[in-house]
Design a protein around this motif. Structure first.
Motif, PDB file in Angstrom:
ATOM      1  N   ASN A  42       0.883  -0.669   0.245  1.00 16.34           N
ATOM      2  CA  ASN A  42      -0.229  -0.322  -0.248  1.00 16.34           C
ATOM      3  C   ASN A  42       0.608   1.677  -0.076  1.00 16.34           C
ATOM      4  O   ASN A  42       0.469   2.302  -0.421  1.00 16.34           O
ATOM      5  CB  ASN A  42      -1.328  -0.268   1.427  1.00 16.34           C
ATOM      6  N   ASP A  45       1.557   1.526  -3.752  1.00 15.37           N
ATOM      7  CA  ASP A  45       0.957   1.569  -4.732  1.00 15.37           C
ATOM      8  C   ASP A  45       0.490   3.081  -4.356  1.00 15.37           C
ATOM      9  O   ASP A  45      -0.048   3.778  -5.675  1.00 15.37           O
ATOM     10  CB  ASP A  45      -0.284   0.901  -4.239  1.00 15.37           C
ATOM     11  N   THR A  46       0.038   4.480  -3.459  1.00 11.88           N
ATOM     12  CA  THR A  46      -0.070   4.896  -3.090  1.00 11.88           C
ATOM     13  C   THR A  46       0.864   6.254  -3.145  1.00 11.88           C
ATOM     14  O   THR A  46       0.543   7.857  -3.159  1.00 11.88           O
ATOM     15  CB  THR A  46      -0.505   5.498  -1.947  1.00 11.88           C
ATOM     16  N   ASN A  47       1.741   5.756  -3.616  1.00 14.03           N
ATOM     17  CA  ASN A  47       3.607   6.954  -4.108  1.00 14.03           C
ATOM     18  C   ASN A  47       3.363   7.343  -4.916  1.00 14.03           C
ATOM     19  O   ASN A  47       3.081   6.836  -6.050  1.00 14.03           O
ATOM     20  CB  ASN A  47       4.649   6.484  -3.618  1.00 14.03           C
ATOM     21  N   THR A  48       3.380   9.085  -5.239  1.00 15.06           N
ATOM     22  CA  THR A  48       2.934   9.126  -6.802  1.00 15.06           C
ATOM     23  C   THR A  48       4.429   9.368  -7.321  1.00 15.06           C
ATOM     24  O   THR A  48       4.297   9.350  -8.773  1.00 15.06           O
ATOM     25  CB  THR A  48       3.197  10.871  -6.571  1.00 15.06           C
ATOM     26  N   PHE A  74      -4.980  -2.687  -5.539  1.00 11.65           N
ATOM     27  CA  PHE A  74      -4.525  -2.554  -5.553  1.00 11.65           C
ATOM     28  C   PHE A  74      -4.478  -1.304  -6.974  1.00 11.65           C
ATOM     29  O   PHE A  74      -4.870  -1.418  -8.309  1.00 11.65           O
ATOM     30  CB  PHE A  74      -2.995  -2.659  -5.392  1.00 11.65           C
ATOM     31  N   GLN A  75      -3.903  -0.332  -7.035  1.00 12.85           N
ATOM     32  CA  GLN A  75      -4.484   0.469  -7.988  1.00 12.85           C
ATOM     33  C   GLN A  75      -3.180   0.691  -9.405  1.00 12.85           C
ATOM     34  O   GLN A  75      -3.443   0.584 -10.735  1.00 12.85           O
ATOM     35  CB  GLN A  75      -4.433   1.484  -7.888  1.00 12.85           C
ATOM     36  N   LYS A  76      -1.872   0.060  -8.509  1.00 14.16           N
ATOM     37  CA  LYS A  76      -0.626   0.254  -9.628  1.00 14.16           C
ATOM     38  C   LYS A  76      -0.352  -1.368 -10.371  1.00 14.16           C
ATOM     39  O   LYS A  76      -1.130  -2.295  -9.431  1.00 14.16           O
ATOM     40  CB  LYS A  76       0.529   0.792  -9.357  1.00 14.16           C
TER      41      LYS A  76
END
Length: 225
Positions: A42, A45-48, A74-76
Protein backbone atom coordinates in the motif's frame (compact mmCIF):
# COMPACT_ATOMS: atom_id res chain seq x y z
CA UNK A 1 7.64 10.74 -11.81
CA UNK A 2 11.09 12.27 -11.22
CA UNK A 3 12.49 14.22 -14.17
CA UNK A 4 10.71 11.94 -16.61
CA UNK A 5 12.19 8.78 -15.09
CA UNK A 6 10.21 5.63 -14.37
CA UNK A 7 10.26 3.96 -10.96
CA UNK A 8 9.63 0.32 -10.04
CA UNK A 9 9.24 -0.77 -6.43
CA UNK A 10 10.71 -4.18 -5.64
CA UNK A 11 9.13 -5.87 -2.61
CA UNK A 12 10.88 -8.86 -1.07
CA UNK A 13 8.62 -11.56 0.40
CA UNK A 14 10.52 -14.76 -0.44
CA UNK A 15 12.49 -15.20 2.79
CA UNK A 16 12.29 -18.29 4.96
CA UNK A 17 11.14 -16.50 8.16
CA UNK A 18 13.39 -18.90 10.09
CA UNK A 19 13.89 -16.64 13.09
CA UNK A 20 10.16 -15.95 13.19
CA UNK A 21 9.76 -19.47 14.52
CA UNK A 22 6.12 -20.05 13.59
CA UNK A 23 6.56 -22.25 10.50
CA UNK A 24 4.84 -19.65 8.34
CA UNK A 25 5.77 -16.55 6.38
CA UNK A 26 5.68 -13.48 8.64
CA UNK A 27 4.53 -11.38 5.68
CA UNK A 28 1.13 -13.05 5.88
CA UNK A 29 0.60 -12.51 9.62
CA UNK A 30 -2.45 -10.47 10.61
CA UNK A 31 -1.66 -7.02 11.98
CA UNK A 32 -4.61 -4.81 12.88
CA UNK A 33 -6.86 -6.66 10.44
CA UNK A 34 -4.51 -6.72 7.44
CA UNK A 35 -1.64 -9.02 6.42
CA UNK A 36 1.83 -7.55 7.03
CA UNK A 37 2.49 -7.48 3.29
CA UNK A 38 -0.51 -5.22 2.68
CA UNK A 39 1.10 -2.26 4.41
CA UNK A 40 4.27 -2.38 2.32
CA UNK A 41 2.37 -2.81 -0.93
CA UNK A 42 0.00 0.00 0.00
CA UNK A 43 2.85 2.40 0.81
CA UNK A 44 4.24 2.08 -2.73
CA UNK A 45 0.84 1.82 -4.43
CA UNK A 46 -0.11 5.23 -3.05
CA UNK A 47 3.25 6.88 -3.76
CA UNK A 48 3.16 9.41 -6.59
CA UNK A 49 6.65 8.54 -7.88
CA UNK A 50 6.17 4.78 -8.18
CA UNK A 51 4.83 3.42 -11.47
CA UNK A 52 4.59 -0.30 -10.71
CA UNK A 53 5.73 -3.05 -8.35
CA UNK A 54 7.56 -6.35 -8.68
CA UNK A 55 7.23 -8.77 -5.78
CA UNK A 56 9.65 -11.64 -5.11
CA UNK A 57 7.66 -14.62 -3.83
CA UNK A 58 8.30 -18.28 -3.09
CA UNK A 59 6.84 -20.57 -5.73
CA UNK A 60 4.52 -22.30 -3.26
CA UNK A 61 3.26 -18.98 -1.86
CA UNK A 62 2.27 -17.40 -5.18
CA UNK A 63 -1.43 -18.06 -4.66
CA UNK A 64 -1.40 -16.52 -1.18
CA UNK A 65 0.20 -13.32 -2.45
CA UNK A 66 -2.11 -13.25 -5.44
CA UNK A 67 -5.11 -13.43 -3.11
CA UNK A 68 -3.80 -10.52 -1.01
CA UNK A 69 -3.26 -8.40 -4.13
CA UNK A 70 -6.68 -9.16 -5.57
CA UNK A 71 -8.50 -8.61 -2.28
CA UNK A 72 -6.99 -5.19 -1.67
CA UNK A 73 -7.59 -3.88 -5.20
CA UNK A 74 -4.31 -1.99 -5.57
CA UNK A 75 -4.25 0.59 -8.35
CA UNK A 76 -0.77 0.08 -9.81
CA UNK A 77 0.43 -2.94 -11.80
CA UNK A 78 1.95 -5.65 -9.60
CA UNK A 79 4.01 -8.44 -11.10
CA UNK A 80 5.10 -11.48 -9.11
CA UNK A 81 8.37 -13.32 -9.73
CA UNK A 82 9.81 -16.41 -8.09
CA UNK A 83 12.39 -15.43 -5.49
CA UNK A 84 15.84 -16.96 -5.24
CA UNK A 85 17.65 -18.87 -2.52
CA UNK A 86 18.97 -15.62 -1.06
CA UNK A 87 17.94 -11.99 -0.81
CA UNK A 88 20.50 -11.15 -3.49
CA UNK A 89 19.08 -13.69 -5.91
CA UNK A 90 15.54 -12.45 -5.28
CA UNK A 91 16.53 -8.87 -6.08
CA UNK A 92 18.31 -10.02 -9.23
CA UNK A 93 15.24 -11.94 -10.38
CA UNK A 94 13.15 -8.80 -9.88
CA UNK A 95 15.63 -6.57 -11.70
CA UNK A 96 15.31 -8.79 -14.76
CA UNK A 97 11.56 -8.08 -14.80
CA UNK A 98 11.75 -4.29 -15.03
CA UNK A 99 13.29 -1.75 -17.39
CA UNK A 100 12.53 1.22 -15.14
CA UNK A 101 15.14 3.93 -14.72
CA UNK A 102 14.99 3.69 -10.93
CA UNK A 103 14.25 0.79 -8.59
CA UNK A 104 13.35 1.15 -4.94
CA UNK A 105 13.78 -2.05 -2.92
CA UNK A 106 11.87 -2.77 0.28
CA UNK A 107 11.44 -5.62 2.74
CA UNK A 108 7.82 -6.74 2.78
CA UNK A 109 8.23 -7.31 6.52
CA UNK A 110 8.82 -3.59 7.21
CA UNK A 111 5.17 -2.52 7.22
CA UNK A 112 5.65 0.77 9.09
CA UNK A 113 7.58 2.55 6.36
CA UNK A 114 6.61 6.23 6.18
CA UNK A 115 5.70 7.78 2.81
CA UNK A 116 8.17 10.62 3.36
CA UNK A 117 11.12 8.20 3.39
CA UNK A 118 10.07 6.72 0.07
CA UNK A 119 9.86 10.25 -1.37
CA UNK A 120 13.25 11.28 0.01
CA UNK A 121 14.95 8.15 -1.34
CA UNK A 122 13.62 8.67 -4.84
CA UNK A 123 14.25 12.43 -4.83
CA UNK A 124 17.86 11.84 -3.76
CA UNK A 125 18.42 9.92 -6.98
CA UNK A 126 18.87 13.32 -8.66
CA UNK A 127 22.34 13.41 -7.05
CA UNK A 128 23.21 9.79 -6.20
CA UNK A 129 23.11 6.35 -7.82
CA UNK A 130 22.38 4.61 -4.52
CA UNK A 131 20.35 5.71 -1.50
CA UNK A 132 19.21 3.93 1.66
CA UNK A 133 17.20 4.67 4.76
CA UNK A 134 19.00 4.13 8.05
CA UNK A 135 19.12 5.16 11.70
CA UNK A 136 22.08 6.12 13.83
CA UNK A 137 23.22 3.43 16.21
CA UNK A 138 22.19 4.06 19.81
CA UNK A 139 24.91 1.74 21.02
CA UNK A 140 28.65 1.52 20.64
CA UNK A 141 29.50 -0.99 17.92
CA UNK A 142 32.67 -3.08 18.14
CA UNK A 143 34.25 -5.07 15.33
CA UNK A 144 35.73 -8.45 16.27
CA UNK A 145 37.74 -11.16 14.59
CA UNK A 146 36.45 -14.71 14.13
CA UNK A 147 37.36 -15.49 17.75
CA UNK A 148 35.16 -12.68 19.10
CA UNK A 149 38.17 -10.59 20.05
CA UNK A 150 37.70 -6.85 19.51
CA UNK A 151 39.84 -5.39 16.74
CA UNK A 152 38.18 -2.01 16.35
CA UNK A 153 35.48 0.23 17.79
CA UNK A 154 33.34 2.39 15.52
CA UNK A 155 32.63 6.05 16.15
CA UNK A 156 29.01 5.98 17.28
CA UNK A 157 28.12 9.29 15.62
CA UNK A 158 29.14 7.81 12.26
CA UNK A 159 27.66 4.33 12.76
CA UNK A 160 24.34 3.58 11.10
CA UNK A 161 21.86 0.71 11.20
CA UNK A 162 20.65 0.20 7.65
CA UNK A 163 16.98 -0.30 6.84
CA UNK A 164 14.92 -0.27 3.66
CA UNK A 165 13.82 1.13 1.30
CA UNK A 166 16.98 1.37 -0.76
CA UNK A 167 16.93 3.14 -4.11
CA UNK A 168 19.18 2.66 -7.14
CA UNK A 169 19.81 3.42 -10.75
CA UNK A 170 18.39 0.19 -12.17
CA UNK A 171 20.99 -0.33 -14.90
CA UNK A 172 23.93 0.22 -12.56
CA UNK A 173 22.52 -2.12 -9.93
CA UNK A 174 21.76 -4.77 -12.53
CA UNK A 175 25.31 -4.57 -13.87
CA UNK A 176 26.70 -4.87 -10.33
CA UNK A 177 24.59 -7.99 -9.75
CA UNK A 178 25.98 -9.47 -12.94
CA UNK A 179 29.58 -8.56 -12.12
CA UNK A 180 29.49 -9.71 -8.49
CA UNK A 181 27.13 -12.64 -8.94
CA UNK A 182 29.22 -14.90 -6.70
CA UNK A 183 29.92 -12.37 -3.95
CA UNK A 184 28.15 -12.64 -0.61
CA UNK A 185 26.51 -9.33 0.28
CA UNK A 186 23.81 -8.48 2.82
CA UNK A 187 22.34 -5.49 1.02
CA UNK A 188 22.45 -3.99 -2.45
CA UNK A 189 24.36 -0.89 -1.36
CA UNK A 190 27.41 -3.11 -0.88
CA UNK A 191 27.47 -3.87 -4.59
CA UNK A 192 27.74 -0.21 -5.55
CA UNK A 193 30.25 0.39 -2.77
CA UNK A 194 32.54 -2.16 -4.44
CA UNK A 195 32.77 0.16 -7.45
CA UNK A 196 33.21 3.34 -5.42
CA UNK A 197 29.73 4.77 -5.88
CA UNK A 198 28.84 7.08 -2.97
CA UNK A 199 25.75 5.90 -1.06
CA UNK A 200 23.49 8.51 0.50
CA UNK A 201 21.79 7.66 3.83
CA UNK A 202 18.38 9.15 4.53
CA UNK A 203 17.86 9.31 8.28
CA UNK A 204 14.74 7.35 9.17
CA UNK A 205 13.38 6.37 12.56
CA UNK A 206 13.27 3.40 14.88
CA UNK A 207 9.62 2.51 14.15
CA UNK A 208 10.62 1.22 10.70
CA UNK A 209 11.51 -2.17 12.15
CA UNK A 210 11.72 -5.39 10.21
CA UNK A 211 9.55 -8.11 11.71
CA UNK A 212 12.05 -10.81 12.62
CA UNK A 213 10.71 -12.65 15.68
CA UNK A 214 7.15 -13.40 16.71
CA UNK A 215 7.40 -10.81 19.49
CA UNK A 216 7.84 -8.10 16.86
CA UNK A 217 4.21 -8.52 15.82
CA UNK A 218 2.95 -6.88 19.01
CA UNK A 219 5.46 -4.06 18.59
CA UNK A 220 4.52 -3.32 14.98
CA UNK A 221 0.80 -3.12 15.81
CA UNK A 222 1.54 0.18 17.52
CA UNK A 223 2.95 1.73 14.35
CA UNK A 224 0.52 0.75 11.57
CA UNK A 225 -3.15 1.42 11.03
Amino acid sequence: MIEGKTVTAIILVAGNSTRYGQNRNKNFEDVNGKPVLFYSLNAFDTNTYVDNMVVAVKQDEMETVKEIIQKENFQKPIHMVVGGNSRKESVYNCLKETTADIVIIHDGARPAIKPSYIDKCIESMKEFKGVTVGVKSKDTIKITDENQVVVNTTKRANTWIIQTPQCFDRNILFNMHEKYKNDDVTDDCMLLEKEGYPIKIIEGDYTNIKITTYEDINIIKQFVN
